[in-house]
Design a protein around this motif. Structure first.
Motif, PDB file in Angstrom:
ATOM      1  N   LEU A   4     -30.444  56.702  27.833  1.00 60.49           N
ATOM      2  CA  LEU A   4     -29.705  56.682  26.580  1.00 60.49           C
ATOM      3  C   LEU A   4     -30.195  55.497  25.763  1.00 60.49           C
ATOM      4  N   GLU A   6     -29.661  53.459  22.154  1.00 58.95           N
ATOM      5  CA  GLU A   6     -28.865  53.232  20.953  1.00 58.95           C
ATOM      6  C   GLU A   6     -29.736  52.664  19.835  1.00 58.95           C
ATOM      7  N   CYS A  22     -27.202  57.451  19.289  1.00 64.15           N
ATOM      8  CA  CYS A  22     -27.550  57.364  20.699  1.00 64.15           C
ATOM      9  C   CYS A  22     -28.329  58.615  21.063  1.00 64.15           C
ATOM     10  N   MET A  34     -19.258  62.216  25.775  1.00 64.89           N
ATOM     11  CA  MET A  34     -20.034  61.026  25.446  1.00 64.89           C
ATOM     12  C   MET A  34     -19.126  59.987  24.809  1.00 64.89           C
ATOM     13  N   TRP A  36     -18.490  55.642  23.399  1.00 62.64           N
ATOM     14  CA  TRP A  36     -18.985  54.357  22.926  1.00 62.64           C
ATOM     15  C   TRP A  36     -18.064  53.249  23.433  1.00 62.64           C
ATOM     16  N   ILE A  70     -16.520  59.377  15.741  1.00 62.51           N
ATOM     17  CA  ILE A  70     -17.546  59.757  16.703  1.00 62.51           C
ATOM     18  C   ILE A  70     -17.872  61.236  16.510  1.00 62.51           C
ATOM     19  N   ARG A  72     -21.203  64.446  17.539  1.00 62.73           N
ATOM     20  CA  ARG A  72     -22.390  64.736  18.325  1.00 62.73           C
ATOM     21  C   ARG A  72     -23.126  65.939  17.768  1.00 62.73           C
ATOM     22  N   CYS A  96     -23.681  53.076  24.354  1.00 63.47           N
ATOM     23  CA  CYS A  96     -23.482  54.510  24.497  1.00 63.47           C
ATOM     24  C   CYS A  96     -23.412  54.847  25.980  1.00 63.47           C
ATOM     25  N   ARG A  98     -22.593  58.257  29.005  1.00 63.12           N
ATOM     26  CA  ARG A  98     -22.315  59.653  29.333  1.00 63.12           C
ATOM     27  C   ARG A  98     -21.318  59.713  30.471  1.00 63.12           C
TER      28      ARG A  98
END
Length: 124
Positions: A4, A6, A22, A34, A36, A70, A72, A96, A98
């Motif tokens: 990952l 950022e 990210c 996901m 932060w 946020i 994605r 970031c 997962r």
């Protein structure tokens, strides 16, 4: 191994905006939530925001609610953090991560992979 990365951090004035990105090198990116997190100098790492596997559910820390968003894009294997109305207390390294799960979670131990972080500095 999942990586990952950022990007998007920088130095801004109070009240300004930044968008962090990210990028994940993972074909199964769309299967997991996901999140932060951030860590300021002299403070513990804290939860900021999380988005579910399909982008349908989000959850935010009270300190950023109404200011941060946020999102994605699973087609691009990328998660974003739009930060508006920035305050000096938002200054931190932003990470970031997962999750192990598909649904939202604010618990740090439920995240499996972490990026190296990007610095955000907000001057007053």
């Amino acid at each position: 191994q999942v990586s990952l990365v950022e990007s998007g951090g920088g130095l801004v004035q109070a009240g300004d905006s930044l968008r962090l990105s990210c990028a994940a090198s993972e074909r199964t990116f769309s299967s997991y939530a996901m999140g932060w997190f951030r860590q300021a100098p002299g403070k513990e790492r804290e939860f900021v925001a999380v988005v579910s596997w399909n982008g349908g559910t989000t959850y935010y820390a009270d300190s950023v609610k109404g200011r941060f968003t946020i999102s994605r894009d699973n087609a691009k294997n990328t998660v974003y953090l739009q930060m508006n109305s920035l305050k000096p207390e938002d200054t931190a390294v932003y990470y970031c991560a997962r999750a192990y799960t598909t649904g939202v979670t604010a618990t740090e131990t439920r995240y499996a992979y972490w990026g190296q972080g990007t610095q955000v500095t907000v001057s007053s």
